[in-house]
Every structure is written in C-alpha cells, then in structure tokens.
Design a protein around this motif. Structure first.
Motif, mmCIF file in Angstrom:
data_model
loop_
_atom_site.group_PDB
_atom_site.id
_atom_site.type_symbol
_atom_site.label_atom_id
_atom_site.label_comp_id
_atom_site.label_asym_id
_atom_site.label_seq_id
_atom_site.Cartn_x
_atom_site.Cartn_y
_atom_site.Cartn_z
ATOM 1 N N ILE A 134 -10.230 -21.643 -52.420
ATOM 2 C CA ILE A 134 -11.307 -20.844 -51.826
ATOM 3 C C ILE A 134 -12.665 -21.436 -52.183
ATOM 4 C CG2 ILE A 134 -12.409 -18.557 -51.861
ATOM 5 C CD1 ILE A 134 -9.583 -17.403 -52.402
ATOM 6 N N ALA A 135 -12.751 -22.066 -53.361
ATOM 7 C CA ALA A 135 -14.015 -22.655 -53.816
ATOM 8 C C ALA A 135 -14.496 -23.784 -52.920
ATOM 9 C CB ALA A 135 -13.863 -23.171 -55.247
ATOM 10 N N LYS A 136 -13.632 -24.310 -52.050
ATOM 11 C CA LYS A 136 -14.025 -25.371 -51.125
ATOM 12 C C LYS A 136 -14.881 -24.831 -49.978
ATOM 13 C CE LYS A 136 -9.794 -27.969 -52.126
ATOM 14 N NZ LYS A 136 -8.507 -28.487 -51.573
ATOM 15 N N LEU A 137 -14.899 -23.506 -49.818
ATOM 16 C CA LEU A 137 -15.721 -22.904 -48.764
ATOM 17 C C LEU A 137 -17.204 -23.034 -49.095
ATOM 18 C CD1 LEU A 137 -13.701 -19.616 -48.175
ATOM 19 C CD2 LEU A 137 -14.134 -21.357 -46.433
ATOM 20 N N GLY A 189 -10.059 -19.890 -45.843
ATOM 21 C CA GLY A 189 -10.310 -21.240 -46.336
ATOM 22 C C GLY A 189 -9.500 -22.284 -45.590
ATOM 23 N N ARG A 190 -8.254 -21.976 -45.286
ATOM 24 C CA ARG A 190 -7.410 -22.897 -44.518
ATOM 25 C C ARG A 190 -7.985 -23.109 -43.110
ATOM 26 N NH1 ARG A 190 -1.524 -20.979 -44.146
ATOM 27 N NH2 ARG A 190 -1.293 -23.054 -43.222
ATOM 28 N N TYR A 191 -8.453 -22.031 -42.509
ATOM 29 C CA TYR A 191 -9.040 -22.121 -41.166
ATOM 30 C C TYR A 191 -10.299 -22.994 -41.208
ATOM 31 C CZ TYR A 191 -10.745 -20.507 -36.596
ATOM 32 O OH TYR A 191 -11.191 -20.446 -35.293
ATOM 33 N N HIS A 192 -11.115 -22.811 -42.229
ATOM 34 C CA HIS A 192 -12.355 -23.574 -42.349
ATOM 35 C C HIS A 192 -12.073 -25.066 -42.493
ATOM 36 C CE1 HIS A 192 -15.515 -25.552 -44.796
ATOM 37 N NE2 HIS A 192 -16.318 -24.927 -43.961
ATOM 38 N N SER A 193 -11.030 -25.441 -43.198
ATOM 39 C CA SER A 193 -10.732 -26.854 -43.415
ATOM 40 C C SER A 193 -10.440 -27.586 -42.103
ATOM 41 C CB SER A 193 -9.534 -27.004 -44.359
ATOM 42 O OG SER A 193 -8.349 -26.499 -43.763
ATOM 43 N N GLY A 220 -14.232 -25.775 -39.414
ATOM 44 C CA GLY A 220 -15.629 -25.854 -39.826
ATOM 45 C C GLY A 220 -16.289 -24.494 -40.012
ATOM 46 N N ALA A 221 -17.545 -24.529 -40.452
ATOM 47 C CA ALA A 221 -18.243 -23.313 -40.874
ATOM 48 C C ALA A 221 -18.542 -22.351 -39.723
ATOM 49 C CB ALA A 221 -19.537 -23.674 -41.606
ATOM 50 N N ASP A 222 -19.055 -22.855 -38.607
ATOM 51 C CA ASP A 222 -19.458 -21.964 -37.511
ATOM 52 C C ASP A 222 -18.262 -21.172 -36.973
ATOM 53 O OD1 ASP A 222 -22.049 -22.793 -37.747
ATOM 54 O OD2 ASP A 222 -21.946 -24.260 -36.116
ATOM 55 N N ALA A 223 -17.157 -21.874 -36.732
ATOM 56 C CA ALA A 223 -15.962 -21.190 -36.222
ATOM 57 C C ALA A 223 -15.434 -20.203 -37.254
ATOM 58 C CB ALA A 223 -14.883 -22.212 -35.863
ATOM 59 N N THR A 224 -15.561 -20.552 -38.535
ATOM 60 C CA THR A 224 -15.069 -19.665 -39.597
ATOM 61 C C THR A 224 -15.897 -18.394 -39.670
ATOM 62 O OG1 THR A 224 -14.288 -21.579 -40.870
ATOM 63 C CG2 THR A 224 -14.531 -19.503 -42.051
ATOM 64 N N LEU A 225 -17.196 -18.506 -39.497
ATOM 65 C CA LEU A 225 -18.053 -17.317 -39.477
ATOM 66 C C LEU A 225 -17.683 -16.403 -38.315
ATOM 67 C CD1 LEU A 225 -21.489 -18.933 -40.409
ATOM 68 C CD2 LEU A 225 -20.101 -17.413 -41.838
ATOM 69 N N ARG A 226 -17.347 -17.005 -37.172
ATOM 70 C CA ARG A 226 -16.912 -16.182 -36.039
ATOM 71 C C ARG A 226 -15.580 -15.493 -36.343
ATOM 72 N NH1 ARG A 226 -19.050 -20.685 -33.179
ATOM 73 N NH2 ARG A 226 -16.964 -21.622 -32.925
#
Length: 351
Positions: A224-227, A251-255, A258-264
């Motif tokens: 999770i710290a990779k976020l 965290g897996r989704y973000h990897s 990316g950040a924008d899609a993860t925020l959505r």
C-alpha cells in the motif's frame, strides 16, 4: 538529535512484565493512576521549574527503573512522575518515530474549535530532547498539539515521561492509537516503509517480530505504501470503507492504471458502495471501473471425453455451452490423422 543517539533508541529493548521492568504502556497507565489519585495541580509556566506544584514539593518518589537522563532532568526541574505542567507550544516538536503520518485538516479544525470553547481537558505526553534542553518530543497527543496551534494557543498541558526516542516510543504511540481505533493502515504503510528504507530494521520479518505482527500484515502495508500520498489521502478519511484489504486492491489497480484512474475508482467505491470482492474483480479485469461485467476470456467446458487410441491417451473432445465442441488429438501418424479427418468430414456431410 545526534545520529548515534537516534540509532541507540532503536536498539532492541524487549518489554517485560516483571516487577523490575514495566512495558511502556504499563508505565503510562501507572502515570495515569498517579494523576487520578493525586489530582496533580497544573504548573502554568514556560519552564517546569518556574512554578512547582504541591506534588513536586513532596518527598521525591523512588523510581528504580528510570533512565539516568530522565532522573537528572526531573531532579533539575523538581518534577514528579505524573505531574501535569504547562509548556510553551513552541517548545514542542514532532517525534521522528510518530506512528501517525496522516492528520485530517477537518478533524484538526473541529478539535481546535472544541479546545477554544472548553480548553484542553487531557494532557499530552512528551519526552525531553536531552540534546536540546527546553524542547520536547510529542509521544502521545500530536493531534491536540496541531489543534492548539490552529486555535492560536501558546501553552499545552503535558506530562513528561521516561522513554527513549525510538522503537519504544513508537510502540507506545502505536498501542495507544490501536486502542482508540485511530491508527490506520496508511499510517503504518508510510512509517513502516521509512523504517526499512532507513535501515532501522533489516527485513520485514524483523519488523514484524518487533511489533508482534504477522509478516503478511507488514507485506500488505508495504504494498500500500507504493501508492502516492494524494491517493492515500482520499482513503484516510474513510477508514470504514478502506481497510487493509480494500486498500491493497486499490494499490494493485494503481500499479496498472495510474493515479488518475485510481482516484476515479475510489470515488466509485464510495458512490456505489462496492465490496472488496467487486473491486478485486475490477482489478482482475472481470469487471470494468464503470461497473459492466466482462466475459471471461477462458470459458470452462461443460463436458470432456478423453480419447485413447491403441491403449494410450491421444487427446480429448470438449463441449462448451450449447453450440461449440472442440477436438484435440496429438501423437498420430499421418495415415491415422488423415483417416480421422475423412471420417469427420463424412459425418459433417451426412448431417
């Protein structure tokens, strides 16, 4: 703080429950009992020596397990364990081993309003910085310190405790936060990552042993710290929705996205009340972040018939759903292969 002293604070000093040595949390509980029994008066002064309370004028309590630094400090300042004093807010600083990393601005603002109306009801706990006399590290009460500063206060009620700045002070704050349900997986993620990067612990296993946690708990937090912190901030305010399992999936989704899609995705988790299982499906590609279910790329067969030729396995015949069959054969001679093809062709022509 000198690097040597900073490192020394992190030397393994296992807590015990013997009469000679109490755990950090036991010490704090004992201090609270002293405060309750004696109802210690507050010394409203910038320095603990400026106005000594009645408790400090009594015969000095004999403490057998206090550190030499602390004993010298409290004798110099005529301080008794558990005594509440007032310290200048400007003399208080954050501990480099604070278990909390995230403080919500809205929460600090609400507490500041409350402190302005009712005053500080509970003393914080501080540790003297012996290398810089007159300054103190916060051991417990970082949120109150921030709120008092927000409310433009100049003083803070404090109890001075005997702990080294290091793993013991971290564990004390961590244990207290766990009891209050205020410690989050995101605080753990950032701080534990720092511990390993700065070589305070040599491995996840060593860190887990010091904290009496499963190594898998450490591993999840480190993933999770990779976020990015901007992503973690969006989840910190909703600990009821973002526990370790949900944050791990995010965290897996973000990897991948990316950040924008993860925020959505985080917004969708909140708006649609998605479960961890549903988010896991999105991560695995079985569903989209817009909520539509994607068909599986691999469809499981409904029936399978193993084919043997001359006593040995040669392949299988599989049926899928209502409209598809699949025949796979291998290890055939050219003549046998051509013979089977002719028979299949005759069957198909006859239908």
């Amino acid at each position: 703080m000198k690097p040597s002293q900073f490192a020394k604070g992190f030397q393994p000093r296992p807590d015990t429950t013997s009469s000679e040595k109490r755990t950090a949390l036991d010490r704090l509980n004992a201090i609270d009992e002293i405060v309750e029994k004696s109802n210690a008066a507050v010394a409203p002064a910038a320095s603990p020596t400026a106005n000594v309370s009645a408790a400090a004028k009594t015969e000095e309590t004999e403490i057998t397990d206090e550190s030499a630094h602390y004993r010298a400090w409290r004798r110099e300042h005529h301080y008794q364990p558990g005594q509440i004093i007032e310290l200048a807010l400007k003399s208080i600083k954050a501990s480099p081993f604070n278990p909390r990393h995230f403080y919500l601005k809205s929460s600090i603002a609400d507490l500041a309003v409350n402190l302005s109306k009712q005053g500080q009801q509970q003393a914080i706990h501080v540790i003297p910085d012996y290398d810089n006399p007159g300054t103190y590290y916060v051991s417990d009460g970082g949120r109150r310190v921030r709120a008092l500063k927000e409310a433009n206060k100049e003083w803070v009620k404090a109890i001075v405790i005997d702990l080294p700045i290091g793993i013991q002070s971290y564990k004390l704050g961590y244990d207290l936060n766990v009891q209050r349900d205020s410690q989050t997986v995101f605080d753990n993620a950032v701080v534990w990552k720092m511990f390993l990067e700065e070589k305070h612990f040599q491995s996840q296993k060593e860190l887990a042993e010091h904290l009496n946690l499963d190594e898998s708990t450490i591993a999840v937090a480190l993933s999770i710290a990779k976020l990015p912190e901007v992503v973690m901030h969006e989840m910190v305010s909703r600990p009821d929705r973002f526990g370790s399992n949900m944050a791990y999936q995010v965290g897996r989704y973000h990897s991948v996205r990316g950040a924008d899609a993860t925020l959505r995705l985080i917004n969708k988790i909140l708006s649609d009340d998605l479960s961890t299982r549903q988010v896991a499906d999105i991560v695995k590609g079985r569903a989209s972040a817009q909520g539509t279910i994607k068909p599986s790329s691999r469809q499981r067969y409904a029936q399978r018939l193993e084919i043997k030729l001359e006593g040995r396995a040669a392949g299988d015949l599989k049926s899928y759903g209502d409209d598809r069959i699949e025949l796979k054969l291998k290890g055939l001679s050219r003549e046998k292969r051509d013979d089977i093809l002719r028979q299949i062709e005759q069957i198909l022509l006859a239908t």
